[in-house]
Design a protein around this motif. Structure first.
Motif, short mmCIF file in Angstrom:
data_model
loop_
_atom_site.label_atom_id
_atom_site.label_comp_id
_atom_site.label_asym_id
_atom_site.label_seq_id
_atom_site.Cartn_x
_atom_site.Cartn_y
_atom_site.Cartn_z
N UNK A 146 0.86 -1.17 0.00
CA UNK A 146 0.00 0.00 0.00
C UNK A 146 0.90 1.23 0.00
N UNK A 147 0.58 2.19 -0.84
CA UNK A 147 1.42 3.38 -1.01
C UNK A 147 0.65 4.64 -0.58
N UNK A 148 1.18 5.37 0.38
CA UNK A 148 0.68 6.67 0.82
C UNK A 148 -0.64 6.63 1.59
N UNK A 149 -1.09 5.46 2.00
CA UNK A 149 -2.30 5.44 2.83
C UNK A 149 -2.04 6.07 4.19
N UNK A 150 -0.79 6.01 4.66
CA UNK A 150 -0.47 6.65 5.94
C UNK A 150 -0.47 8.17 5.83
N UNK A 156 -3.98 8.08 14.43
CA UNK A 156 -4.78 8.95 15.28
C UNK A 156 -5.83 9.73 14.54
N UNK A 157 -5.77 9.74 13.21
CA UNK A 157 -6.77 10.47 12.42
C UNK A 157 -7.92 9.52 12.07
N UNK A 158 -9.12 9.90 12.41
CA UNK A 158 -10.27 9.02 12.20
C UNK A 158 -10.64 8.86 10.74
N UNK A 159 -10.73 9.98 10.03
CA UNK A 159 -11.14 9.93 8.63
C UNK A 159 -9.97 10.34 7.73
N UNK A 160 -9.78 9.63 6.63
CA UNK A 160 -8.70 9.99 5.71
C UNK A 160 -9.03 11.26 4.94
N UNK A 161 -8.00 12.02 4.59
CA UNK A 161 -8.23 13.17 3.73
C UNK A 161 -7.83 12.81 2.30
N UNK A 162 -8.51 13.36 1.31
CA UNK A 162 -8.29 12.96 -0.09
C UNK A 162 -6.86 13.19 -0.55
N UNK A 163 -6.29 12.20 -1.18
CA UNK A 163 -5.01 12.25 -1.86
C UNK A 163 -4.85 10.94 -2.61
N UNK A 164 -3.94 10.86 -3.52
CA UNK A 164 -3.77 9.64 -4.32
C UNK A 164 -3.25 8.50 -3.46
N UNK A 165 -3.86 7.33 -3.69
CA UNK A 165 -3.49 6.10 -3.00
C UNK A 165 -2.98 5.10 -4.03
N UNK A 166 -1.92 4.40 -3.71
CA UNK A 166 -1.38 3.42 -4.64
C UNK A 166 -1.39 2.01 -4.08
N UNK A 167 -1.46 1.03 -4.98
CA UNK A 167 -1.39 -0.39 -4.62
C UNK A 167 -0.45 -1.07 -5.61
N UNK A 168 0.63 -1.65 -5.09
CA UNK A 168 1.57 -2.38 -5.93
C UNK A 168 1.50 -3.86 -5.55
N UNK A 169 1.23 -4.71 -6.53
CA UNK A 169 1.07 -6.14 -6.29
C UNK A 169 2.22 -6.88 -6.93
#
Length: 256
Positions: A146-150, A156-169
């Protein structure tokens, strides 16, 4: 149902990109072993796959009180999360058996080998449950980064704020050569380290050869750097791969 209700919204807000989706088989059981940066990891991987996948989740997600607790538990059940008691013992064994049954049925099963979210974005030592699943089931292990989900959802943050998320398999790992050796702790550690090395190679993360839970405890006591290996570490004493954190596809191309 989850995709129908929230899939379009998540795609709009986070514009997830995926690389290596062809490495997930179209049928048959497989273990998807992922790094773990944020709670939303369990939302985005299913979003980019054509097949259904379930994860193990900490039992606390299912036992919260009040409206928030009920909503959290309902959502986790809705996305197919299987509760696990992280205190260990028979409860954890039961959760692993649930995963084994799913694999025997020819389904996908997701697991976070680190056991808990990374406290600082680095990759931590894997627990051997993933190796046991692989050897007992005979299913291939597919590493997932998982890329950039953190960054979208810091600790400690309940809801994520919008930004690009990546998945490398990554490419599937075959451990059939160790069939029947699932009770050998040295084999389990070797298999786990191989999986973690694959994760390190596709995620570009720095590796820390201690458990994430141990590091969290150190942070809580004000000693986060105590005996923490540096960037020269790699699982099983391997050579550190020369890799970087993956970027979205449009950023891979050279500027015109």
């Amino acid at each position: 149902m989850k995709r129908v209700l929230i899939g379009p919204l998540l795609h709009l807000l986070f514009r997830p990109w995926v690389r290596g989706a062809e490495n997930v088989p179209s049928s048959g059981g497989a273990i998807l072993a992922s790094n773990h940066l944020a709670v939303v990891d369990s939302f985005f991987l299913p979003l980019v796959l054509d097949r259904e996948i379930v994860f193990i989740g900490k039992n606390e997600y299912f036992t919260g009180r009040g409206l928030k607790g009920r909503l959290t538990a309902g959502f986790m059940r809705g996305v197919g999360t299987i509760p696990v008691d992280r205190s260990g013992g028979k409860a954890s064994e039961a959760a692993l058996r649930t995963g084994l049954k799913r694999l025997e049925n020819g389904d996908l099963f997701g697991i976070y080998p680190e056991g808990t979210r990374s406290p600082d974005g680095r990759l931590y030592r894997g627990k051997t449950g993933v190796a046991r699943l692989a050897l007992e089931s005979g299913a291939p292990v597919i590493p997932v980064a998982m890329i950039d989900t953190d960054k979208a959802q810091p600790l400690g943050q309940r809801l994520p704020h919008p930004r690009r998320i990546g998945v490398v398999i990554g490419e599937p790992l075959d451990f059939s050569r160790y069939k029947g050796m699932e009770n050998d702790r040295f084999i389990l550690r070797s298999v786990t380290d191989e999986i973690m090395y694959a994760l390190m190679s596709i995620s570009g993360q720095e590796y820390v050869d201690i458990y994430a839970a141990t590091q969290k405890a150190r942070i809580a006591t004000g000693h986060p750097q105590a005996e923490t290996p540096g960037a020269s570490a790699a699982p099983g004493g391997r050579e550190v791969p020369d890799v970087q954190v993956p970027v979205p596809p449009e950023e891979d191309a050279p500027a015109q």
